[in-house]
Design a protein around this motif. Structure first.
Motif, mmCIF file in Angstrom:
data_model
loop_
_atom_site.group_PDB
_atom_site.id
_atom_site.type_symbol
_atom_site.label_atom_id
_atom_site.label_comp_id
_atom_site.label_asym_id
_atom_site.label_seq_id
_atom_site.Cartn_x
_atom_site.Cartn_y
_atom_site.Cartn_z
ATOM 1 N N GLU A 105 0.832 -1.204 0.000
ATOM 2 C CA GLU A 105 0.000 0.000 0.000
ATOM 3 C C GLU A 105 0.864 1.249 0.000
ATOM 4 O O GLU A 105 1.969 1.263 0.553
ATOM 5 C CB GLU A 105 -0.907 0.014 1.253
ATOM 6 N N GLN A 106 0.357 2.320 -0.621
ATOM 7 C CA GLN A 106 1.004 3.625 -0.532
ATOM 8 C C GLN A 106 0.135 4.528 0.337
ATOM 9 O O GLN A 106 -1.102 4.469 0.265
ATOM 10 C CB GLN A 106 1.217 4.236 -1.912
ATOM 11 N N TYR A 107 0.769 5.350 1.162
ATOM 12 C CA TYR A 107 0.049 6.112 2.168
ATOM 13 C C TYR A 107 0.144 7.616 1.914
ATOM 14 O O TYR A 107 1.210 8.141 1.565
ATOM 15 C CB TYR A 107 0.604 5.781 3.555
ATOM 16 N N LEU A 108 -0.999 8.278 2.082
ATOM 17 C CA LEU A 108 -1.101 9.726 1.980
ATOM 18 C C LEU A 108 -1.580 10.253 3.327
ATOM 19 O O LEU A 108 -2.609 9.824 3.834
ATOM 20 C CB LEU A 108 -2.074 10.138 0.880
ATOM 21 N N THR A 126 5.547 12.218 9.717
ATOM 22 C CA THR A 126 5.776 11.728 8.360
ATOM 23 C C THR A 126 7.224 11.943 7.952
ATOM 24 O O THR A 126 7.870 11.066 7.364
ATOM 25 C CB THR A 126 4.833 12.432 7.362
ATOM 26 N N GLU A 127 7.759 13.107 8.285
ATOM 27 C CA GLU A 127 9.158 13.397 7.969
ATOM 28 C C GLU A 127 10.088 12.424 8.681
ATOM 29 O O GLU A 127 11.109 11.995 8.132
ATOM 30 C CB GLU A 127 9.496 14.830 8.375
ATOM 31 N N ALA A 128 9.728 12.058 9.919
ATOM 32 C CA ALA A 128 10.566 11.137 10.696
ATOM 33 C C ALA A 128 10.380 9.683 10.292
ATOM 34 O O ALA A 128 11.110 8.814 10.763
ATOM 35 C CB ALA A 128 10.257 11.296 12.183
ATOM 36 N N GLY A 129 9.394 9.394 9.431
ATOM 37 C CA GLY A 129 9.201 8.043 8.940
ATOM 38 C C GLY A 129 8.227 7.197 9.732
ATOM 39 O O GLY A 129 8.024 6.022 9.409
ATOM 40 N N TYR A 130 7.612 7.765 10.780
ATOM 41 C CA TYR A 130 6.617 6.992 11.530
ATOM 42 C C TYR A 130 5.378 6.731 10.670
ATOM 43 O O TYR A 130 4.737 5.686 10.793
ATOM 44 C CB TYR A 130 6.232 7.725 12.817
ATOM 45 N N PHE A 131 5.031 7.706 9.837
ATOM 46 C CA PHE A 131 4.032 7.484 8.792
ATOM 47 C C PHE A 131 4.805 7.336 7.486
ATOM 48 O O PHE A 131 5.322 8.330 6.948
ATOM 49 C CB PHE A 131 3.058 8.665 8.681
ATOM 50 N N PRO A 132 4.942 6.125 6.963
ATOM 51 C CA PRO A 132 5.788 5.898 5.783
ATOM 52 C C PRO A 132 5.080 6.292 4.483
ATOM 53 O O PRO A 132 4.707 5.440 3.668
ATOM 54 C CB PRO A 132 6.054 4.391 5.845
ATOM 55 N N GLY A 133 4.871 7.580 4.305
ATOM 56 C CA GLY A 133 4.141 7.999 3.103
ATOM 57 C C GLY A 133 4.463 9.420 2.710
ATOM 58 O O GLY A 133 5.479 9.990 3.101
ATOM 59 N N ARG A 134 3.537 9.978 1.940
ATOM 60 C CA ARG A 134 3.676 11.351 1.472
ATOM 61 C C ARG A 134 2.556 12.204 2.076
ATOM 62 O O ARG A 134 1.557 11.676 2.564
ATOM 63 C CB ARG A 134 3.616 11.402 -0.060
ATOM 64 N N LEU A 135 2.740 13.504 2.023
ATOM 65 C CA LEU A 135 1.726 14.413 2.537
ATOM 66 C C LEU A 135 0.697 14.725 1.464
ATOM 67 O O LEU A 135 1.031 14.821 0.277
ATOM 68 C CB LEU A 135 2.380 15.718 3.021
ATOM 69 N N LEU A 136 -0.542 14.899 1.888
ATOM 70 C CA LEU A 136 -1.632 15.279 0.978
ATOM 71 C C LEU A 136 -2.247 16.576 1.484
ATOM 72 O O LEU A 136 -2.722 16.641 2.620
ATOM 73 C CB LEU A 136 -2.686 14.178 0.925
ATOM 74 N N GLN A 152 -2.682 18.530 -3.607
ATOM 75 C CA GLN A 152 -1.257 18.466 -3.933
ATOM 76 C C GLN A 152 -0.617 17.395 -3.068
ATOM 77 O O GLN A 152 -0.840 17.343 -1.853
ATOM 78 C CB GLN A 152 -0.566 19.814 -3.679
ATOM 79 N N ILE A 153 0.147 16.531 -3.695
ATOM 80 C CA ILE A 153 0.879 15.489 -2.972
ATOM 81 C C ILE A 153 2.329 15.937 -2.823
ATOM 82 O O ILE A 153 2.983 16.313 -3.809
ATOM 83 C CB ILE A 153 0.794 14.144 -3.709
ATOM 84 N N ILE A 154 2.817 15.908 -1.587
ATOM 85 C CA ILE A 154 4.172 16.402 -1.278
ATOM 86 C C ILE A 154 5.022 15.242 -0.789
ATOM 87 O O ILE A 154 4.713 14.609 0.225
ATOM 88 C CB ILE A 154 4.127 17.497 -0.195
ATOM 89 N N ASP A 155 6.093 14.959 -1.515
ATOM 90 C CA ASP A 155 7.025 13.899 -1.127
ATOM 91 C C ASP A 155 8.132 14.528 -0.289
ATOM 92 O O ASP A 155 8.819 15.444 -0.742
ATOM 93 C CB ASP A 155 7.615 13.234 -2.374
ATOM 94 N N LEU A 156 8.295 14.050 0.931
ATOM 95 C CA LEU A 156 9.298 14.625 1.821
ATOM 96 C C LEU A 156 10.706 14.099 1.572
ATOM 97 O O LEU A 156 11.632 14.465 2.283
ATOM 98 C CB LEU A 156 8.913 14.376 3.286
ATOM 99 N N TYR A 161 13.693 16.464 -5.454
ATOM 100 C CA TYR A 161 13.456 17.793 -6.013
ATOM 101 C C TYR A 161 14.793 18.376 -6.475
ATOM 102 O O TYR A 161 15.694 18.613 -5.664
ATOM 103 C CB TYR A 161 12.808 18.706 -4.975
ATOM 104 N N ASP A 162 14.920 18.588 -7.766
ATOM 105 C CA ASP A 162 16.206 18.969 -8.347
ATOM 106 C C ASP A 162 16.793 20.221 -7.703
ATOM 107 O O ASP A 162 17.970 20.271 -7.371
ATOM 108 C CB ASP A 162 16.058 19.186 -9.859
ATOM 109 N N GLN A 163 15.976 21.262 -7.542
ATOM 110 C CA GLN A 163 16.486 22.529 -7.021
ATOM 111 C C GLN A 163 16.952 22.378 -5.577
ATOM 112 O O GLN A 163 18.006 22.885 -5.194
ATOM 113 C CB GLN A 163 15.408 23.615 -7.105
ATOM 114 N N ILE A 164 16.156 21.651 -4.775
ATOM 115 C CA ILE A 164 16.530 21.446 -3.376
ATOM 116 C C ILE A 164 17.757 20.555 -3.287
ATOM 117 O O ILE A 164 18.681 20.816 -2.509
ATOM 118 C CB ILE A 164 15.352 20.835 -2.595
ATOM 119 N N ALA A 165 17.795 19.485 -4.092
ATOM 120 C CA ALA A 165 18.939 18.587 -4.088
ATOM 121 C C ALA A 165 20.205 19.333 -4.482
ATOM 122 O O ALA A 165 21.282 19.115 -3.908
ATOM 123 C CB ALA A 165 18.701 17.413 -5.035
#
Length: 532
Positions: A105-108, A126-136, A152-156, A161-165
């Motif tokens: 399953e994928q989690y939002l 979610t950022e810490a990985g306790y919720f293994p998914g993306r933000l909605l 909008q789905i936000i991947d942490l 993200y090219d600019q951030i990376a």
């Protein structure tokens, strides 16, 4: 793979009455299930005991517009929805109890409903990985639009993200350059080590162990790690640095852990100690292998529990510091010999970095020469440089087998200092270089030159690293002092031999006192030298 959304019931935004007019108003949890390009297979709906009726209504409405969505109810009671600690704890408990199946399953994680505190907590978990998914994130549609809203789905995983990376990579490079003192080094192994140390310095506050020969730059590297962490907001306090070789007996315990007034003779005032001074900062213990076993035991407790007992006190104090330890000794061997605690070694050996000698990274000689020249020029206030022939001669010698660089970068620093001082008009000539090469040859050939004096004895007594930090002239004097003491049956007899001229000019001859003072300077006792 199924899509599962985790969302808090919006007691205000999801509550739009029971009449059909509610369908004309935006409701976050309802609209989330109305998008043709976002199929929610299961919605995990969180609400408290007071919102059961609203949860049932939302569930029924979702069944009307998205019958394929299974809504599962979860009772999560927030005693105070605006208390951060309480809300975070409840959501953390939910995350730990939930049976996530990320391979199926994928989690939002929906962060539009709930109080602002709850939204922040969902983000952090979610950022810490306790919720293994993306933000909605959902929002109402634009005015005069018939759409059910926007999402909008936000991947942490920011590396996606090219600019951030790109920015992360730039900051990493800047940090690595800073740790190297701005020197463009060429040694691949050294560069790789510094690159990892930059990551560890920013991401971890665990102890760091820096090993390597004397003069390799352990103190300077610890200073830069501290400054880098300070720049990135990882530390609030200052840098406290101490060479453990200077700490002996009661002084070691008092200096490190502090003491209370009256703890021992001479303790006339309270002393906080170095560990307390390093609170919220960084403690650099150079030559940690020189600490006594008692101090090692207390240090281990201070590292693990952030608490320790000042000397002479019956109450513990706390200090939250990061530790960087430095040593040029083999701590593993010392541990086998019972001279260094194995449990302390295990605690500080998490991140260990060995600084190579200058000879081991001789390809970095030239950039380090430039660095030392720039530092000298800045300090002296005028530009100093080599002429072409002099630079080539110095580099060839420095890279040759004649150059041992026994004191590593200390040798190089002293060498540039001498040549810079003798450079007329700011130009280091071939003549200046030849004179300096002669000085270095004498220094590095010293074992043969010193063979007639008991230099092996002073190295045994004081250690090679300390001897290498002494001028050759001082080594000769100390070797002579030790030789006379070993041949004499008392300090008075040794004094009569050493001060046979100057003692006649004194009204009172206390030769023993003069010998004792000289030996104390080096931490030596006559009894350990006298052979008779």
């Amino acid at each position: 793979m199924k899509t599962v959304a985790i969302s808090i019931l919006g007691t205000t935004k999801d509550r739009r009455g029971k009449s059909d007019k509610r369908w004309n108003k935006w409701r976050p949890n309802i609209s989330m299930c109305q998008h043709d390009d976002l199929l929610i297979d299961r919605l995990e709906l969180l609400f408290d005991n007071h919102s059961k009726n609203l949860a049932d209504q939302v569930t029924e409405d979702i069944a009307r517009i998205s019958p394929e969505t299974n809504v599962v109810h979860h009772r999560v009671n927030f005693n105070d929805p605006w208390d951060f600690e309480s809300v975070y704890s409840n959501l953390l408990d939910f995350a730990r109890d939930y049976a996530f199946k990320p391979d199926q399953e994928q989690y939002l994680v929906h962060i539009t409903t709930g109080t602002h505190v709850a939204q922040i907590c969902l983000y952090l978990l979610t950022e810490a990985g306790y919720f293994p998914g993306r933000l909605l994130q959902t929002s109402p549609a634009q005015k005069n639009s018939n759409l059910p809203g926007q999402y909008q789905i936000i991947d942490l995983d920011l590396s996606k993200y090219d600019q951030i990376a790109s920015r992360f990579q730039r900051e990493h490079q800047e940090g690595t350059t800073y740790l190297k003192g701005g020197i463009e080094t060429n040694n691949q192994a050294f560069n790789q080590m510094i690159e990892q140390l930059e990551q560890v310095s920013i991401r971890s506050d665990a102890p760091i162990l820096i090993t390597g020969p004397t003069g390799a730059g352990k103190s300077q590297l610890a200073q830069r790690v501290y400054e880098l962490r300070k720049q990135r907001g990882k530390l609030e306090g200052g840098l406290v640095a101490v060479n453990c070789a200077t700490l002996r007996g009661e002084n070691a315990m008092s200096a490190l852990f502090g003491h209370r007034k009256g703890a021992f003779t001479g303790a006339t005032t309270h002393r906080p100690g170095l560990l307390m001074e390093a609170d919220k900062g960084l403690l650099f213990l150079d030559e940690i292998g020189e600490l006594g076993l008692d101090e090692q035991a207390m240090l281990l407790r201070a590292i693990e529990h952030k608490r320790f007992m000042p000397f002479g006190s019956d109450k513990e104090v706390s200090s939250h510091f990061q530790l960087i330890a430095g040593t040029n000794r083999d701590l593993i061997q010392l541990s086998r010999e019972g001279k260094f605690r194995a449990d302390l070694l295990a605690r500080i050996d998490l991140w260990t970095y060995r600084l190579p000698s200058l000879r081991e990274r001789i390809e970095d000689l030239e950039p380090n020469i430039d660095f030392e020249l720039e530092a000298f020029s800045t300090k002296s206030g005028h530009l100093v440089s080599f002429n072409k022939a002099a630079r080539e001669r110095y580099l060839n010698f420095g890279r040759s087998g004649e150059a041992s660089w026994s004191a590593n970068f200390r040798d190089l620093n002293a060498s540039i200092l001498r040549m810079g001082t003798l450079a007329d008009g700011g130009r280091i000539t071939t003549q200046v270089v030849e004179e300096e090469i002669h000085r270095l040859q004498i220094k590095w050939q010293s074992p043969q030159i010193k063979s007639s004096l008991p230099f092996a004895r002073i190295e045994t007594l004081l250690g090679r690293d300390r001897i290498e930090q002494m001028d050759y002239y001082e080594q000769i004097k100390l070797a002579g002092l030790i030789q006379v003491c070993e041949e004499s049956n008392s300090m008075a007899a040794a004094g009569r031999k050493l001060f046979q001229v100057s003692r006649t000019a004194k009204k009172s001859n206390n030769d023993s006192h003069r010998i004792r003072q000289l030996l104390d300077k080096y931490g030596l006792k006559f009894d350990q030298l006298n052979k008779t």
